[in-house]
Scaffold this motif. Sequence first.
Motif, PDB file in Angstrom:
ATOM      1  N   HIS A 165     -70.403  13.665  54.756  1.00 39.30           N
ATOM      2  CA  HIS A 165     -69.913  13.685  53.373  1.00 39.30           C
ATOM      3  C   HIS A 165     -69.595  12.286  52.853  1.00 39.30           C
ATOM      4  O   HIS A 165     -69.134  12.127  51.723  1.00 39.30           O
ATOM      5  CB  HIS A 165     -68.661  14.562  53.283  1.00 39.30           C
TER       6      HIS A 165
ATOM      7  N   PHE B 195     -66.601  20.948  49.884  1.00 37.68           N
ATOM      8  CA  PHE B 195     -66.796  19.537  49.548  1.00 37.68           C
ATOM      9  C   PHE B 195     -66.779  19.312  48.036  1.00 37.68           C
ATOM     10  O   PHE B 195     -66.144  18.373  47.544  1.00 37.68           O
ATOM     11  CB  PHE B 195     -68.110  19.041  50.148  1.00 37.68           C
TER      12      PHE B 195
ATOM     13  N   LYS C  71     -64.237  16.788  45.934  1.00 38.82           N
ATOM     14  CA  LYS C  71     -64.794  15.547  45.392  1.00 38.82           C
ATOM     15  C   LYS C  71     -64.028  14.967  44.205  1.00 38.82           C
ATOM     16  O   LYS C  71     -63.771  13.753  44.156  1.00 38.82           O
ATOM     17  CB  LYS C  71     -66.266  15.750  44.998  1.00 38.82           C
TER      18      LYS C  71
END
Length: 406
Positions: A155, A48, A52
Amino acid sequence: MNKPIKHGSWGTTVDHRDLLRKIAEIGPILEANAAADEENGELTPATFEALKPLRMSHIFAAESLGGAQLPPTQGLELIEAITWHSGSAGWVSMVHCCIGAMSAAFLPDSAVERLFAPGTDNRFSGQGAPLGMLKKVDGGYRLNGKWSYGSGFSHATYSHSAAFVDDGAGKPAKDEKGNVIVMCAHAPISEHKKLGNWDVLGLGGTGSIDYAAEDVFIADDLVFPILTAPPLRQKEFFSLGVVGLAAIGHTGWALGTGRRMLDEIAKFARSKSGRAGLIGESEKFWHDYGRAEARYRAARAFVFEVWRDIEGTVEAGNRMSTRQISLVHLAKSEIHEVGVDICNFAYRAGGGASLRAGVIQRTFREMMVAANHFTIAPSIVTSAGRDIGGIWSNHVWQFYDLIEKK
């Protein structure tokens, strides 16, 4: 290096080739964590955090909102590239990308000014099937319901959930034409209950969980009519509607998956040991591989033909036609069907090696899951065929249905 040609419809501040280079840089991280993502049931922190900085929720949003305002073919290439390294990372990225575009397209100005304000980095996830109910209250609505397949939900920062509007008696309200009113509601992820229930064949790392809303307040400006929403900005491009924008994501994902499986089985055949040594010397294997490569390239060319035509329409200041959306659906379906055939070929060719944990096995499972998604249902292809065949020329697309013009 030649600079890309820029048109007034698209952004000028972000070069998607820079994003492709960043994807190549983080690719080893995505690959190294792909198995752990599956075990984790959602993307690991390492995956993640690597994704990003790409800000995939913003790639189609207007530059005035802090987005990249990329044309769809460039978005397809980005999703394709991420997916090549990791199917789960590609799936979460494409969901955030497409729902982010929907929020940027169809929400009122006051909501967009908050959700895309300078310094924010919101990501959007949820479900477009109306599985909840919105009851009108002062200043907004109260949302109740339960949804499945909230890909990338953990997320995200905001939900995107379709729901019927309560008529005051607990039943779906209808408009003056007798059609039920379905709104897409947005709320902070923290205000929902995460229900889990993601024990699946493939794409286990996407965290596509069930989630619920229990009397969650939704402000008046955090809803839009998901079946009929008019684009409020970038009106030519966003005339694709919710379904057209979703098609970019699913198509890009299938592009990356098919390409990865072809590359992986060819690498396996070149390794010259055991089963790989046998198929590497097999004329039949290389014949079948050549046919699979040709089919993939043909389907990919069809995809980009369709989307370049759409870009030309946007640049000419026009909105999408019914025929263009029909071709979007056909191209999306074909790249998935070709991907299924490629994965079946590679899985069988790999023999026992395909059974074991690794890229071939994981990619096979992921493609089989994606092929069952309702966005490529046979009924959609059937409707597109009727339009292109000329017998439903008086119809228009509304969500995933081709309906008679009213």
